[in-house]
Every structure is written in structure tokens, then in C-alpha cells.
Design a protein around this motif. Structure first.
Motif, PDB file in Angstrom:
ATOM      1  N   SER A  79     -29.461  19.680 -72.988  1.00 42.06           N
ATOM      2  CA  SER A  79     -30.605  19.766 -73.881  1.00 42.06           C
ATOM      3  C   SER A  79     -30.471  18.738 -75.003  1.00 42.06           C
ATOM      4  N   ILE A  80     -31.558  18.030 -75.232  1.00 42.52           N
ATOM      5  CA  ILE A  80     -31.597  17.001 -76.277  1.00 42.52           C
ATOM      6  C   ILE A  80     -32.671  17.394 -77.283  1.00 42.52           C
ATOM      7  N   THR A  81     -32.278  17.562 -78.521  1.00 43.09           N
ATOM      8  CA  THR A  81     -33.209  17.949 -79.580  1.00 43.09           C
ATOM      9  C   THR A  81     -33.492  16.756 -80.478  1.00 43.09           C
ATOM     10  N   SER A  82     -34.767  16.596 -80.817  1.00 41.49           N
ATOM     11  CA  SER A  82     -35.158  15.463 -81.645  1.00 41.49           C
ATOM     12  C   SER A  82     -36.271  15.879 -82.596  1.00 41.49           C
ATOM     13  N   VAL A  83     -36.213  15.371 -83.823  1.00 38.89           N
ATOM     14  CA  VAL A  83     -37.270  15.552 -84.814  1.00 38.89           C
ATOM     15  C   VAL A  83     -37.895  14.179 -85.035  1.00 38.89           C
ATOM     16  N   THR A  84     -39.143  14.043 -84.660  1.00 43.74           N
ATOM     17  CA  THR A  84     -39.779  12.732 -84.700  1.00 43.74           C
ATOM     18  C   THR A  84     -41.191  12.853 -85.246  1.00 43.74           C
ATOM     19  N   GLY A  85     -41.790  11.703 -85.546  1.00 39.76           N
ATOM     20  CA  GLY A  85     -43.131  11.669 -86.120  1.00 39.76           C
ATOM     21  C   GLY A  85     -44.179  11.281 -85.097  1.00 39.76           C
TER      22      GLY A  85
END
Length: 278
Positions: A79-85
Motif C-alpha cells: 500500500s502506497i499512501t500519498s497526500v497530493t493536490g
């Protein structure tokens, strides 16, 4: 048996035991086993990483000079978690599930360039890179309405990037998507406003229909009054007398059906305004 000969025999047995132990240790050191679903890359102190990989089973090596490195080539989830715009500058929390495995034919290259912890080095990096690049092409609401399309774009882009590092991706999917608290609150308020607007439209439409119905009723009543007036003026008092007779008949019929009335008083004709002579 004499003591010297017994001592000599013991020394021979001890030497044989030592030789057997050393031989067993050397044989054990020259063997290694590769389990199912794994491959081995052999490192040689003189030649470096060998181009051939060892499959499942037991294999020989030169002790001290060679050392095996075992790789798991089975598909593993990550699992890869990312916070992006997004395109409209909203922050989105995304979780990407990736099923990956190394290219078994390129294990020597992977070992030389990335090491045995290749997935920890590569997948989080390229996963975040691809997610940020794809999400930046869409507005926040489009990520929900066009989620399958977004997921397909992420998958295609990630497959290409992983191929550069000799990794095979069996599946890529967006498993979680959430927005920041402010955007979620704004979406909720927008939905409430839309529902209120739809309700107001319904109320306005209902009032308009009622107004039209009232106009139609008023027009009908006006037309009926006009027709009655015209009929009254043209027929003189005949229409009025006819209505009196009809009213008298209705009253008489109602009283006749009542249990408490056994006869119709003769004075009712005065109440009805009917001339007895008629």
C-alpha cells in the motif's frame, strides 16, 4: 591389547572423527537451498555478481569465495499512501494498492543496482510520483465521478515507470480516497444548498399550478354565472321557478327518507316560496 596400541587406535579414531567433521562442515558450507517461489543470485569475490540465477532446489557454491542472495519472486501486496493536490488546489488523501514482483530474469541487475530491498526503494517513490502527476490533471470532484478513468491512468503510468526498474506490477488500484475537512464541509454545504434549491423549485412550481388552477376555476365560475345570468334574463322568471321546484323536490326526498318524519307539513310550500296554485 597393549596400552601403546590402544592409544594409537584412539588417536586414529579421533583423527577420523575430526576429518569427518571437517568434511561435513565443508560439504554443508558448499551447499545452499532455494525454496519454492524464490530465486538465488550468486556473488563471487573474483567475478562479482554472476549473470545466472539459481532456481528452486539445492545448489553448490565455493565456500568463502561465493555467497548466495535469495529473492522472493512471488507477487506481494503493498500500500502506497500519498497526500497530493488536485487541479483546483484541493488536498486529497489517496491510498494505492500495488501487487508487484521482480522480473526473475533481471534479478542480477536488480541486485547490482537496487539491492535486496528494491521494493522499499522504488515502489513508494514512483507511486507518489505517478499519483501526484495524474491527480494534478483533475479537479477534486472529478476524482469521484471519473474514478475508474483516473485509476486506469495511474495504472498505465505506474506500469511504465516500474518497467524501468525491472519490476512487474500485476495489479494497481486506488483503494481509498478522501478530502480535507474544509473541502468535505464545502461539499456537504453544496449538497444541502442544491437540495434546498430543488425544494424551492418544487414549491414555486406547485404555487404556479395552484394559481393556474384558481384562474381556471374563476374563469369557469364567471362563465357559468354569465350563462345563468343570460338564461335568467332571456327566460324571465321561469328559470327561477324551475330551480325552486328542483330544490323543493330534493328537500321532500330527504324528509321522506328520514325516520322521524312521517308526513310533509303543508306549510313548507311557503318556506320554499312555491305558489300553492302551481
Amino acid at each position: 591389547m597393549s596400552a601403546p596400541r590402544a592409544a594409537q587406535l584412539l588417536q586414529s579414531l579421533a583423527g577420523a572423527a575430526i576429518a569427518f567433521g571437517v568434511g561435513g562442515s565443508a560439504l554443508n558450507a558448499s551447499l545452499y537451498t532455494v525454496d519454492g517461489g524464490h530465486r538465488a543470485v550468486l556473488f563471487d569475490r573474483f567475478r562479482g555478481v554472476l549473470d545466472e540465477t539459481a532456481g528452486e532446489g539445492t545448489h553448490f557454491l565455493i565456500p568463502v569465495l561465493q555467497k548466495p542472495y535469495i529473492f522472493d519472486i512471488r507477487t506481494r501486496p503493498r500500500s502506497i499512501t500519498s497526500v497530493t493536490g488536485t487541479k483546483d488546489l484541493q488536498m486529497v488523501n489517496l491510498t494505492l494498492r500495488v501487487l508487484s514482483r521482480p522480473d526473475s530474469g533481471e534479478l542480477p541487475t536488480i541486485f547490482k543496482t537496487l539491492g535486496t530491498d528494491y521494493d522499499d526503494r522504488i515502489l513508494p517513490s514512483i507511486g507518489n510520483e505517478v499519483l501526484k502527476a495524474v491527480v494534478a490533471q483533475f479537479n477534486a470532484d472529478q476524482l469521484l465521478t471519473e474514478r475508474p478513468f483516473v485509476s486506469a491512468l495511474v495504472r498505465d503510468a505506474l506500469l511504465k515507470r516500474a518497467k524501468d526498474f525491472n519490476l512487474i506490477l500485476d495489479d494497481v488500484a486506488i483503494t481509498h480516497l478522501s478530502y480535507g475537512a474544509e473541502f468535505s464541509r464545502a461539499v456537504e454545504q453544496k449538497q444541502v444548498a442544491q437540495q434546498e434549491a430543488e425544494r424551492s423549485k418544487f414549491v414555486v412550481a406547485k404555487a404556479d399550478q395552484e394559481r393556474r388552477a384558481a384562474i381556471v376555476r374563476a374563469e369557469g365560475e364567471s362563465e357559468a354565472a354569465k350563462l345563468i345570468s343570460d338564461a335568467t334574463s332571456s327566460a324571465g322568471g321561469g328559470l327561477i321557478e324551475l330551480r325552486k321546484i328542483e330544490a323543493a323536490r330534493e328537500i321532500a326526498s330527504t324528509l321522506a327518507k328520514s325516520r322521524n318524519i312521517s308526513y310533509l307539513p303543508g306549510g313548507n310550500n311557503m318556506l320554499l316560496g312555491i305558489n300553492p296554485s302551481m
